[in-house]
Design a protein around this motif. Sequence first.
Motif, PDB file in Angstrom:
ATOM      1  N   ASP A  40      27.801  -4.582  26.188  1.00  0.00           N
ATOM      2  CA  ASP A  40      28.731  -3.637  26.816  1.00  0.00           C
ATOM      3  C   ASP A  40      30.147  -4.186  26.829  1.00  0.00           C
ATOM      4  OD1 ASP A  40      26.671  -1.863  27.246  1.00  0.00           O
ATOM      5  OD2 ASP A  40      26.362  -2.431  29.340  1.00  0.00           O
ATOM      6  N   LEU A  41      30.297  -5.453  27.144  1.00  0.00           N
ATOM      7  CA  LEU A  41      31.635  -6.044  27.151  1.00  0.00           C
ATOM      8  C   LEU A  41      32.212  -6.053  25.737  1.00  0.00           C
ATOM      9  CD1 LEU A  41      32.841  -9.245  28.980  1.00  0.00           C
ATOM     10  CD2 LEU A  41      33.365  -8.908  26.567  1.00  0.00           C
ATOM     11  N   TRP A  92      33.323  -2.594  24.697  1.00  0.00           N
ATOM     12  CA  TRP A  92      34.548  -2.227  25.429  1.00  0.00           C
ATOM     13  C   TRP A  92      35.767  -2.939  24.842  1.00  0.00           C
ATOM     14  CZ3 TRP A  92      37.472  -5.714  28.412  1.00  0.00           C
ATOM     15  CH2 TRP A  92      38.483  -5.148  29.199  1.00  0.00           C
ATOM     16  N   GLU A  95      37.947  -5.789  35.209  1.00  0.00           N
ATOM     17  CA  GLU A  95      36.997  -5.086  34.342  1.00  0.00           C
ATOM     18  C   GLU A  95      36.046  -6.064  33.662  1.00  0.00           C
ATOM     19  OE1 GLU A  95      38.348  -1.557  32.133  1.00  0.00           O
ATOM     20  OE2 GLU A  95      40.384  -2.088  32.768  1.00  0.00           O
ATOM     21  N   ASN A 123      36.681  -1.551  21.301  1.00  0.00           N
ATOM     22  CA  ASN A 123      37.381  -0.260  21.380  1.00  0.00           C
ATOM     23  C   ASN A 123      38.827  -0.449  21.824  1.00  0.00           C
ATOM     24  OD1 ASN A 123      35.207   1.300  20.533  1.00  0.00           O
ATOM     25  ND2 ASN A 123      34.394   1.528  22.609  1.00  0.00           N
ATOM     26  N   TYR A 124      39.035  -1.320  22.786  1.00  0.00           N
ATOM     27  CA  TYR A 124      40.382  -1.609  23.295  1.00  0.00           C
ATOM     28  C   TYR A 124      41.266  -2.145  22.174  1.00  0.00           C
ATOM     29  CZ  TYR A 124      43.982  -4.144  25.999  1.00  0.00           C
ATOM     30  OH  TYR A 124      45.164  -4.625  26.499  1.00  0.00           O
ATOM     31  N   PHE A 140      31.451  -6.808  34.068  1.00  0.00           N
ATOM     32  CA  PHE A 140      30.360  -6.894  33.093  1.00  0.00           C
ATOM     33  C   PHE A 140      29.529  -8.134  33.429  1.00  0.00           C
ATOM     34  CE2 PHE A 140      33.581  -4.585  30.541  1.00  0.00           C
ATOM     35  CZ  PHE A 140      32.816  -3.497  30.129  1.00  0.00           C
TER      36      PHE A 140
END
Length: 384
Positions: A27-28, A31, A13, A34-35, A17
């Motif tokens: 974006d990374l 992500w 994943e 949020n993780y 990116f």
Amino acid sequence: MDLLYRTEELLGELIAFPTVSADGNLDLIAWAANYLKDLGAICDVTLDETGHKANLFATFGPEGDGGLVLSGHSDVVPVEDQEWSSDPFVMDDREGRLYGRGACDMKGFIACVLAVAPRIAEWPLTRPVHIALTYDEEVGCFGARALVEDLRARDIRPAMAILGEPTMMRVINGHKGCYEYTTHITGCAGHGSAPDHGVNAAVCAARYAGRLMELEGELRTRAPEGSPFSPAWTTLNIGRIHSGHAHNVIPDHAEIDWEMRPVQRSDAEHVLAEIDRFAEEMLPAMLSVHSEVAITREVIAETQGLHPVKDSEVATIVSALTGANGLDVVAFGTEAGLFQSLGMDCVVCGPGSIEQAHKPDEYVSRDQLSACLHMLQGLEKHLT
């Protein structure tokens, strides 16, 4: 789920990116934030002045000073003009190696940290564990510089940091700094047949470069006793000189790209003071011909070195967990010196080899990821 398998999933994943420095990393970072938030971490995302790049600083455990930072840069170098045998932004699994841009530099380490994060969230921590993801390491460590200033402003003082640059899991406690500059020389154009009527920027650049090389010779005599580096002294290099358009035209502009890699701050201060003084000495003769001449030194990057320290807690911990018999130094630069400037005890230790970094078909091996996971899991007994 098997921890190595989960690490491989996360690495795939992360590689997907395309976080080339010039393009940003938002974006990374979103992500990853949020993780980690879903695991209970307190996450702070700070944007750069353009709004296209960001740092992430996530915290597990008690508030307060002390604790450990696990740090990795999220940006990668470009893939243009490189011949890859597979899509560089799609992880390719071949013979125990995981290929992709950033696989070892340094998304492999980040994937390991994220894979272990659910376990960190459950540890009965007595000291905080921070996860830092930065931007623009590859072009000057600008993200780490901003992060350190942000932590200083917020009076957050972690005690230790592990930076997961690819070292084949060797424990690194020192590296030189990297200071990069471009000197711009503005002269006065004219015809080559009348050299006294112009200010030849190319000639000025040659004189400036000559003084740099004199300083390079001086640096060889300033090596600190017992310096662990090879070479032992501060190095200076001229990478590019550009000037002129034709044989018979006095060039009105020149550029010199140069760098030095100091083993001690006093060397950098000496070089900069001497070369700036030399530039000032050149100016009167230039100004006698034309009033709009100039010599300006542009700072491209000033990345601090990591200075070896005695009685390092983090070096002792990581050496015990990796089985390292000693500490090493490396030639390449990292963000560790910036973290050290905030008072953190720092080492560099991560999966993969620097020999793979920035090259086509960059990879990290499963064995290296497994070794990194072993080290990260072993931190529990030192932080609880």
